[in-house]
Scaffold this motif. Structure first.
Motif, PDB file in Angstrom:
ATOM      1  N   PHE A 198       0.836  -1.196   0.000  1.00  6.93           N
ATOM      2  CA  PHE A 198       0.000   0.000   0.000  1.00  6.93           C
ATOM      3  C   PHE A 198       0.873   1.250   0.000  1.00  6.93           C
ATOM      4  CE2 PHE A 198      -2.515  -3.310   2.087  1.00  6.93           C
ATOM      5  CZ  PHE A 198      -3.694  -3.240   1.364  1.00  6.93           C
ATOM      6  N   HIS A 226      -4.625   4.868   0.940  1.00  6.16           N
ATOM      7  CA  HIS A 226      -4.676   3.805  -0.060  1.00  6.16           C
ATOM      8  C   HIS A 226      -5.273   2.531   0.537  1.00  6.16           C
ATOM      9  CE1 HIS A 226      -2.422   1.142  -3.188  1.00  6.16           C
ATOM     10  NE2 HIS A 226      -3.597   1.530  -3.669  1.00  6.16           N
ATOM     11  N   ILE A 227      -4.914   2.218   1.775  1.00  7.90           N
ATOM     12  CA  ILE A 227      -5.488   1.050   2.463  1.00  7.90           C
ATOM     13  C   ILE A 227      -7.005   1.184   2.546  1.00  7.90           C
ATOM     14  CG2 ILE A 227      -5.657  -0.173   4.673  1.00  7.90           C
ATOM     15  CD1 ILE A 227      -2.722   0.471   5.147  1.00  7.90           C
ATOM     16  N   ILE A 268      -8.644   0.701  -0.946  1.00  6.56           N
ATOM     17  CA  ILE A 268      -8.677  -0.696  -1.390  1.00  6.56           C
ATOM     18  C   ILE A 268      -9.704  -1.487  -0.587  1.00  6.56           C
ATOM     19  CG2 ILE A 268      -7.355  -2.842  -1.536  1.00  6.56           C
ATOM     20  CD1 ILE A 268      -6.705  -0.825  -3.728  1.00  6.56           C
ATOM     21  N   GLU A 302      -3.761  -3.727  -8.114  1.00  9.76           N
ATOM     22  CA  GLU A 302      -4.924  -3.496  -7.261  1.00  9.76           C
ATOM     23  C   GLU A 302      -6.039  -4.479  -7.595  1.00  9.76           C
ATOM     24  OE1 GLU A 302      -4.445   1.299  -6.336  1.00  9.76           O
ATOM     25  OE2 GLU A 302      -5.989   0.600  -7.728  1.00  9.76           O
TER      26      GLU A 302
END
Length: 378
Positions: A145, A150-151, A154, A268
């Motif tokens: 990540f 971003h975590i 996702i 991703e």
């Protein structure tokens, strides 16, 4: 043993009083939210009982009524189901080609996707139903990540994908129940089959509730197979008997559409699929997906309550960013005025703007924008 049927009025009364009749092992999973959707951001706030418990309770009571009409003891359901499957396969043995053609024509009539030279549909009645999917991964521990944001992004995508997988189960079930498109043709081939199909489906759906193991009787599969030398796509479906072949073929079409709801980054995509498209989720996707989709479908007003609009609506739904996707469905699942208004505005716009004859063109254009090879094979 005396069987007691519960009327629709009694079901409503039980629902209003939050009287839960679900099996204990189902209740335990829901209480701990150890199912495929988990603590989902699209779920509305819990009231006296968890949201999933309430929607599954109604489904279970309705199925229990059907089982009581069949007059079979719960402990005998799996054996009876297997016996009926064998009987059904015996009846279908000499008419497999005709049944596969009925399945293909059903898909062609509703989606016209078969006019696209880049998309092929192979649907077969077969006992060998092992999936060969090339884009689903079980684990991807090497993904890194960028940062906390971003975590979170996702994770939102993973929850979106998991809910879409469940909704596809509900959508496929709705199409399967469009008996008027195929039951006459099947009756002409073998008059006994439609009634037998109905009994098998009822036993199977009830068995999903009462089976204490987190497994599933595998009666079909679908794969979206991507040719890494071109943009050609094959939707391959197999079923042990006709209803599950049709069900899996519809699922394959919506799984193809779902690819366009993924982010535009190969790593991703693979990570999201590795956390979403797991075999262990299949049972709970089926259990939750049917009542969840029914909530959405029941909000369609009569003007646009039409099976031809479902793919367009689904494409609009998957195109939403995860936060917008979750916020919309939370309103819909909570049965709010805002949820109803937003959903019907979306559907009304689809009805006005889209040419129903060009579904294959819509898919083709989206495939051009989303070059699948770029994200899976580079």
């Amino acid at each position: 043993m005396k069987k007691i049927l519960i009327t629709e009025e009694q079901v409503a009364l039980l629902d209003n009083k939050n009287i839960i009749m679900l099996p204990n092992h189902i209740i335990k999973v829901i209480d701990n939210r150890n199912h495929s959707l988990g603590e989902h951001p699209s779920f509305p706030p819990d009231e006296e009982e968890k949201f999933e418990k309430k929607i599954l309770n109604k489904t279970f009571i309705e199925l229990k009524n059907k089982i009581n009409e069949i007059d079979i003891d719960e402990k005998d359901i799996k054996t009876e189901l297997n016996n009926l499957l064998l009987e059904c396969q015996s009846l279908e043995e000499n008419i497999k080609d005709e049944l596969e053609n009925i399945c293909y024509k059903f898909v062609d009539k509703l989606f016209t996707i078969t006019n696209d030279d880049n998309i092929k549909i192979n649907c077969h009645l077969d006992n060998n139903i092992e999936s060969k999917s090339i884009y689903k991964n079980d684990i991807n521990n090497n993904f890194e990540f960028n940062d906390i944001e971003h975590i979170n992004y996702i994770n939102e995508q993973i929850y979106k994908r998991r809910l879409l997988n469940a909704l596809i189960e509900g959508i496929s079930n709705e199409y399967l129940n469009k008996f008027e498109y195929y039951v006459t043709d099947i009756f002409k081939l073998k008059p006994k089959l439609p009634e037998l199909y109905n009994k098998i489906i009822t036993l199977y759906e009830y068995y999903l509730f009462i089976n204490k193991e987190n497994d599933d009787i595998k009666l079909g599969f679908n794969d979206v197979i991507i040719d890494n030398n071109s943009n050609n796509i094959i939707i391959e479906s197999k079923g042990k008997i006709f209803p599950f072949l049709l069900y899996e073929t519809i699922k394959g079409i919506f799984q193809l559409i779902s690819l366009h709801g993924l982010p535009m980054n190969k790593n991703e995509i693979q990570y999201i699929l590795s956390k979403s498209d797991l075999e262990e989720f299949n049972r709970w996707d089926k259990l939750l997906g049917i009542p969840l989709w029914n909530i959405i479908s029941n909000e369609f007003n009569t003007e646009i309550k039409n099976e031809y609009y479902i793919p367009y609506y689904y494409m609009e739904l998957i195109s939403k960013e995860p936060k917008d996707f979750h916020n919309l469905l939370k309103e819909v699942f909570a049965n709010t005025i805002n949820g109803k208004d937003t959903l019907n505005e979306l559907l009304h716009d689809i009805k006005i703007e889209l040419d129903l004859e060009n579904f294959n063109e819509v898919i083709k254009n989206k495939n051009k924008d989303f070059n699948i090879n770029d994200y899976f094979f580079n």
